[in-house]
Design a protein around this motif. Sequence first.
Motif, mmCIF file in Angstrom:
data_model
loop_
_atom_site.group_PDB
_atom_site.id
_atom_site.type_symbol
_atom_site.label_atom_id
_atom_site.label_comp_id
_atom_site.label_asym_id
_atom_site.label_seq_id
_atom_site.Cartn_x
_atom_site.Cartn_y
_atom_site.Cartn_z
ATOM 1 N N ALA A 1 5.858 24.603 13.115
ATOM 2 C CA ALA A 1 6.924 23.894 12.392
ATOM 3 C C ALA A 1 6.621 22.398 12.314
ATOM 4 C CB ALA A 1 8.268 24.144 13.061
ATOM 5 N N LEU A 2 6.076 21.825 13.364
ATOM 6 C CA LEU A 2 5.700 20.413 13.346
ATOM 7 C C LEU A 2 4.589 20.164 12.323
ATOM 8 C CD1 LEU A 2 5.918 19.806 17.170
ATOM 9 C CD2 LEU A 2 7.192 18.507 15.437
ATOM 10 N N GLU A 3 3.650 21.091 12.242
ATOM 11 C CA GLU A 3 2.582 20.982 11.252
ATOM 12 C C GLU A 3 3.168 21.046 9.832
ATOM 13 O OE1 GLU A 3 -1.859 22.821 10.670
ATOM 14 O OE2 GLU A 3 -0.328 24.158 11.485
ATOM 15 N N LEU A 4 4.111 21.948 9.619
ATOM 16 C CA LEU A 4 4.765 22.048 8.318
ATOM 17 C C LEU A 4 5.546 20.767 8.011
ATOM 18 C CD1 LEU A 4 5.268 23.938 5.895
ATOM 19 C CD2 LEU A 4 7.336 24.728 7.094
ATOM 20 N N ALA A 5 6.197 20.205 9.015
ATOM 21 C CA ALA A 5 6.937 18.946 8.823
ATOM 22 C C ALA A 5 6.015 17.846 8.320
ATOM 23 C CB ALA A 5 7.615 18.525 10.125
ATOM 24 N N GLU A 6 4.818 17.779 8.872
ATOM 25 C CA GLU A 6 3.871 16.759 8.432
ATOM 26 C C GLU A 6 3.453 16.993 6.984
ATOM 27 O OE1 GLU A 6 0.768 16.624 11.402
ATOM 28 O OE2 GLU A 6 2.128 15.684 12.855
ATOM 29 N N SER A 7 3.209 18.247 6.611
ATOM 30 C CA SER A 7 2.815 18.534 5.233
ATOM 31 C C SER A 7 3.921 18.203 4.244
ATOM 32 C CB SER A 7 2.404 20.002 5.090
ATOM 33 O OG SER A 7 1.184 20.239 5.760
ATOM 34 N N THR B 1 6.383 16.016 4.710
ATOM 35 C CA THR B 1 6.636 14.585 4.719
ATOM 36 C C THR B 1 5.569 13.827 3.937
ATOM 37 O OG1 THR B 1 7.793 14.807 6.811
ATOM 38 C CG2 THR B 1 7.043 12.595 6.223
ATOM 39 N N PHE B 2 4.324 14.283 4.042
ATOM 40 C CA PHE B 2 3.218 13.633 3.325
ATOM 41 C C PHE B 2 2.755 14.498 2.156
ATOM 42 C CE2 PHE B 2 2.601 12.045 7.806
ATOM 43 C CZ PHE B 2 3.172 10.813 7.572
ATOM 44 N N ILE B 3 3.689 15.127 1.478
ATOM 45 C CA ILE B 3 3.382 16.101 0.431
ATOM 46 C C ILE B 3 2.573 15.502 -0.713
ATOM 47 C CG2 ILE B 3 5.488 15.879 -0.957
ATOM 48 C CD1 ILE B 3 5.510 19.080 -0.809
ATOM 49 N N SER B 4 2.706 14.208 -0.948
ATOM 50 C CA SER B 4 1.965 13.583 -2.046
ATOM 51 C C SER B 4 0.470 13.514 -1.763
ATOM 52 C CB SER B 4 2.503 12.182 -2.333
ATOM 53 O OG SER B 4 2.252 11.325 -1.236
ATOM 54 N N GLU B 5 0.083 13.639 -0.507
ATOM 55 C CA GLU B 5 -1.341 13.530 -0.152
ATOM 56 C C GLU B 5 -2.126 14.799 -0.457
ATOM 57 O OE1 GLU B 5 -1.671 12.184 3.882
ATOM 58 O OE2 GLU B 5 -0.478 10.394 3.457
ATOM 59 N N ALA B 6 -1.546 15.974 -0.171
ATOM 60 C CA ALA B 6 -2.307 17.213 -0.359
ATOM 61 C C ALA B 6 -1.413 18.416 -0.632
ATOM 62 C CB ALA B 6 -3.183 17.477 0.874
ATOM 63 N N GLY B 7 -0.163 18.166 -0.970
ATOM 64 C CA GLY B 7 0.749 19.289 -1.132
ATOM 65 C C GLY B 7 0.948 19.986 0.207
ATOM 66 N N ILE B 8 1.174 21.274 0.166
ATOM 67 C CA ILE B 8 1.168 22.080 1.385
ATOM 68 C C ILE B 8 -0.181 22.796 1.360
ATOM 69 C CG2 ILE B 8 2.306 23.902 2.730
ATOM 70 C CD1 ILE B 8 4.142 21.475 2.247
ATOM 71 N N PRO B 9 -1.157 22.319 2.128
ATOM 72 C CA PRO B 9 -2.491 22.921 2.066
ATOM 73 C C PRO B 9 -2.457 24.422 2.391
ATOM 74 C CG PRO B 9 -2.534 20.863 3.307
ATOM 75 C CD PRO B 9 -1.089 21.203 3.075
ATOM 76 N N ASP B 10 -3.362 25.165 1.771
ATOM 77 C CA ASP B 10 -3.419 26.612 1.993
ATOM 78 C C ASP B 10 -3.530 26.966 3.468
ATOM 79 O OD1 ASP B 10 -3.236 27.077 -0.723
ATOM 80 O OD2 ASP B 10 -5.398 27.385 -0.990
ATOM 81 N N GLU B 11 -4.318 26.206 4.212
ATOM 82 C CA GLU B 11 -4.490 26.534 5.634
ATOM 83 C C GLU B 11 -3.181 26.346 6.410
ATOM 84 O OE1 GLU B 11 -6.224 22.438 4.837
ATOM 85 O OE2 GLU B 11 -6.527 24.415 3.969
ATOM 86 N N VAL B 12 -2.413 25.339 6.049
ATOM 87 C CA VAL B 12 -1.108 25.139 6.699
ATOM 88 C C VAL B 12 -0.158 26.257 6.285
ATOM 89 C CG1 VAL B 12 0.931 23.620 6.862
ATOM 90 C CG2 VAL B 12 -1.389 22.639 6.919
ATOM 91 N N TYR B 13 -0.090 26.536 4.995
ATOM 92 C CA TYR B 13 0.787 27.593 4.487
ATOM 93 C C TYR B 13 0.456 28.936 5.143
ATOM 94 C CZ TYR B 13 3.182 30.650 1.194
ATOM 95 O OH TYR B 13 3.991 31.597 0.637
ATOM 96 N N ASP B 14 -0.831 29.257 5.208
ATOM 97 C CA ASP B 14 -1.251 30.536 5.808
ATOM 98 C C ASP B 14 -0.948 30.571 7.302
ATOM 99 O OD1 ASP B 14 -2.118 31.343 3.309
ATOM 100 O OD2 ASP B 14 -4.231 30.883 3.709
#
Length: 158
Positions: free
Chosen positions: A94-100, A102-115
């Motif tokens: 969940a903390l990893e998702l929070a970072e994605s 919060t910084f969504i403009s940098e890389a969206g939700i990367p596939d590795e995080v989503y998976d």
Amino acid sequence: MSEEERVHLSRSAPQAYQALAGLSKTAGLLAAEAGIEPRLKEIVLIHASQLNGCSYCVRIHVDRAVAAGLDADTIAQIAAWRDSGVFSERERAALELAESFTFISEAGIPDEVYDHVGGIFSEQEYVALSWLLVSINAFNRVAIAGRYPVPPREEPER
């Protein structure tokens, strides 16, 4: 420009602020229905607020985290979660998702995080966490833009 001179969005457009508060309430209900623990919810909301630099929202969610049973040591380690051993696998995801989010403009939700997150949380839990993060990121922006002051803590009586 001082805080008094800033436009206070919640006072200047209360209907919009109430809509945001309604979104936040709905996101909280989704989280509860999905089985997101209050501890996990507050950890995520604190971290997003830390990443955005929103001291007002950090204060609110630290208080709520304490009410949810988090201790000072755990709260203090949220900012350094990657190197801390106090968080569960679910909390770390969940903390990893929070970072994605919060910084969504940098890389969206990367596939590795989503998976990775999708391998730990159900779809309903993922959706609930996502709406919590959308909501807190919006609140952070309102509070930061208005330079909302962090309310002082009351001194305990001696």
